[in-house]
Enzyme design. Structure first.
Site, PDB file in Angstrom:
ATOM      1  NE  ARG A   1     121.894  34.281   4.876  1.00 62.70           N
ATOM      2  CZ  ARG A   1     122.253  33.533   5.753  1.00 62.70           C
ATOM      3  NH1 ARG A   1     123.158  33.825   6.805  1.00 62.70           N
ATOM      4  NH2 ARG A   1     121.652  32.389   5.877  1.00 62.70           N
TER       5      ARG A   1
ATOM      6  CD  GLU B   1     129.570  34.904   3.536  1.00 64.64           C
ATOM      7  OE1 GLU B   1     129.253  33.686   3.177  1.00 64.64           O
ATOM      8  OE2 GLU B   1     129.188  35.342   4.354  1.00 64.64           O
TER       9      GLU B   1
ATOM     10  CG  HIS C   1     128.881  32.299   6.766  1.00 64.13           C
ATOM     11  ND1 HIS C   1     128.022  32.753   5.729  1.00 64.13           N
ATOM     12  CD2 HIS C   1     127.757  31.849   7.547  1.00 64.13           C
ATOM     13  CE1 HIS C   1     127.002  32.484   5.769  1.00 64.13           C
ATOM     14  NE2 HIS C   1     126.799  32.068   7.013  1.00 64.13           N
TER      15      HIS C   1
END
Length: 318
Positions: free
Chosen positions: A237, A266, A284
């Site tokens: 993360r 993000e 991601h």
């Protein structure tokens, strides 16, 4: 004919993985890219289950609107997108999909490590953008993996898979967990406290969940403990790393490079990170394979079926 209970699907995930779920329940599936927060609040009172997705917030007001809601099955291994306090208050089960995401995330981690250590991405960019990019026996030198120490922070299923793959490349394995893993199967894997792991590892790979304890687990102080030749990889993360401090550490040569699949805010990435040649960034994509997306749909569906039909919550996280 009995009326089926309704399940709200928050995002248009692959329908191939939802076929069994559809035999047991009526599915409310988005026709657009996703349901807005307002749409979720309007629809959720009629549903017993919510199939949410890791990059869309499930806030307290959404959960509290779910007056008939019994389970939230999150499409992804992380669940920091869900207000867990609200779910607990409403006595709603929350599950994730840990099995489907394991291997693809570990594969990407090794891909990032190879690209970083052998300067694959940097050389590719140089050849495509610079007609005078230099070739030569002593140019574009990377770092070999054999004999190096990989320090894994978070030895869960993904961390273990990365360790197995890294050992094939001849790497030594060190790891840090909240506590040592008694059943760990690699006799040469060494448990270390975090400061020792940072000081002794040639590569540090993050595989821990985002919790209050792991938020900014790595900041300026930790980067200064690392070897100047060390690489950092994050497929866990984004907020486990202080991005501003990492950008400075790379700029000042405190560590040799970083490869990141996840970011604090993000899809926004710290602008200084984007300017660093020694920072490799991907959007991601840890679980972004066709096969994985379908399997994640199946696993998230199975959580709902097993709990609502049989009272079993295999992947429960609360």
């Amino acid at each position: 004919m009995s009326v089926k209970n309704k399940i709200l699907i928050a995002y248009p995930i692959p329908k191939e993985g939802l076929s069994e779920l559809e035999t047991h329940f009526d599915l409310i599936y988005p026709e657009k890219e996703f349901f807005t927060k307002e749409e979720l609040i309007e629809l959720i009172p009629h549903c017993v289950g919510l199939l949410s997705i890791f990059n869309r917030e499930v806030s307290a007001d959404i959960i509290k609107a779910g007056i008939n809601l019994k389970i939230i099955s999150n499409y992804g291994v992380g669940f920091n997108n869900i207000d867990m306090n609200a779910a607990n208050e409403q006595k709603i089960i929350v599950c994730n999909t840990p099995e489907a995401v394991c291997e693809p995330t570990a594969e990407l981690c090794m891909g990032l490590l190879l690209s970083l250590s052998r300067q694959i991405s940097l050389c590719n960019y140089g050849l495509k953008t610079n007609p005078e990019f230099e070739w030569g026996v002593m140019k574009n030198l990377g770092s070999t993996l054999r004999g190096k120490t990989l320090g894994i922070v978070g030895m869960g299923n993904i961390g273990k898979s990365v360790a197995e793959k890294a050992m094939v490349f001849g790497m030594n394995i060190a790891y840090h967990n909240r506590k040592p893993i008694s059943e760990i199967k690699w006799k040469d894997a060494v448990y270390m406290n975090l400061p020792d792991l940072l000081e002794k590892s040639d590569v540090i790979s993050l595989h821990c969940p985002l919790t209050p304890e792991t938020h900014h687990l790595l900041s300026k102080k930790e980067f200064l403990k690392m070897k100047k030749t060390a690489f950092l990889i994050n497929t866990s993360r984004g907020a486990v790393i202080n991005e501003a401090d990492l950008a400075i550490a790379l700029e000042q040569g405190e560590i040799a490079g970083a490869a990141l699949d996840v970011f604090e805010n993000e899809p926004i990435i710290h602008p200084k990170l984007l300017k660093q040649k020694t920072a490799l960034a991907v959007p991601h994509i840890g679980t972004a394979t066709i096969e994985t997306r379908i399997e994640m749909s199946r696993e998230a569906s199975q959580n709902i079926i097993e709990y609502l039909k049989n009272g079993i919550a295999k992947n429960r996280v609360n």
